[in-house]
Design an enzyme around this catalytic site. Structure first.
Site, PDB file in Angstrom:
ATOM      1  CB  SER A 136      -0.900  -5.589  -2.706  1.00  0.00           C
ATOM      2  OG  SER A 136      -1.177  -5.832  -4.062  1.00  0.00           O
ATOM      3  CE1 TYR A 146      -0.144 -10.996  -1.986  1.00  0.00           C
ATOM      4  CE2 TYR A 146      -1.333  -9.532  -3.476  1.00  0.00           C
ATOM      5  CZ  TYR A 146      -0.193  -9.838  -2.744  1.00  0.00           C
ATOM      6  OH  TYR A 146       0.892  -8.988  -2.767  1.00  0.00           O
TER       7      TYR A 146
END
Ligand code: NAP
Length: 257
Positions: free
Chosen positions: A159, A172
């Site tokens: 990401s 995350y």
């Protein structure tokens, strides 16, 4: 390099994954589901892991309707995965196929968007388990089967927040940094001694449930669908990517238009 690689991706022959055995985590929805449908259309034999049996069965039905392969579905909550269970999965794959040609580590949860100062302890563990530790356990258990393949591939899902820290993305973001680290470490360990090639892809903003949770105010129609990234995923899984190793890609640089 990007332009050259784009040309190679465009030139990938049909059925580039014919008879490859590939495991996908988080295959019941979003990007993982798109990869399952795409890889099946390219002739791969798939092992699909997801949390929801119902959603996995729907993916199974779609693959059965649209291709000549039949996936194995494996409903499992990766938050509870141990090395022992990962080894049982590896044993089942060995009995069925004797090897594994690729793994797409795609399953992830977002967790809360809040400061590290306030981040709930249990949620930190849950995010790390699903996004990172399950990939470690499965990698350990599956390496012998990947080594038995002529072109083993491990594709991790990263990401933007796993490459540059961003406030309030908590566990995350940290799990994605660690995922990039796991990918690079494996690439360095395996690149010279095995046929296994290891990559990370950052899909970037993509129209899925996770994206809607992260950006509830966004119009989903403004975000590209997962299928647009599949040529890159397919190329990295194929034998054509053998000269690359340890790379991190941004899917938007290679997306089908
Ligand atoms: P998604 O639509 O939320 O799908 C997530 C998938 O992971 C689902 O199949 C889900 O299974 C599975 N999963 C979640 N927790 C699990 C667990 N505990 N055990 C087993 N399976 C579990 O997410 P997505 O947007 O497609 O994301 C796919 C990957 O891309 C993730 O690694 C994400 O971090 C990354 N990514 C996405 C975006 C984006 O904009 N979408 C951007 C950057 C990176 P169930 O459906 O059965 O629960």
């Amino acid at each position: 390099m990007t332009q050259q690689l784009k040309s190679r991706i465009d030139a990938l022959p049909e059925q580039s994954l014919r008879d490859k055995v590939i495991l996908i985590t988080g295959a019941s929805d979003g990007i993982g589901k798109a990869a399952a449908l795409d890889f099946a259309a390219q002739g791969a034999h798939l092992i699909l892991i997801g949390r929801s049996q119902e959603k996995l069965e729907a993916v199974y039905d779609e693959i059965e309707r649209s291709s000549d392969t039949r996936p194995i579905i494996f409903p499992y909550d990766l938050n509870t995965l141990s090395l022992e269970v990962a080894r049982e999965m590896a044993y089942a794959i060995e009995q069925e196929y004797g090897r594994l040609d690729g793994v797409l580590f795609n399953a992830s949860i977002l967790g809360s968007k809040m400061s590290i100062a306030q981040y709930p302890e249990q949620e930190w563990m849950d995010v790390m388990n699903v996004n990172l530790n399950s990939s470690f356990y499965l990698t350990r258990a599956l390496l012998p089967l990947l080594e038995a393949s002529e072109h083993g591939r491990i594709l991790f899902t990263s990401s933007s927040v796993g490459r540059k820290g961003r406030a309030y993305w908590g566990a995350y973001a940290v799990s994605k940094f660690a995922t990039e680290g796991l990918m690079q470490t494996l690439a360095d360990e395996l690149g010279n001694t095995t046929n296994i090639r290891t990559f990370a892809v950052n899909p970037g903003g993509t129209r899925t449930n996770m994206r809607t949770s992260a950006y509830p105010g966004e119009n989903p129609a403004d975000v590209p669908e997962p299928s647009i990234h599949m040529p890159l995923y397919r190329f990295l899984m194929s034998s054509q990517s053998a000269d690359l190793n340890g790379n991190s890609f941004d899917a938007k640089d290679f997306s089908a238009s």
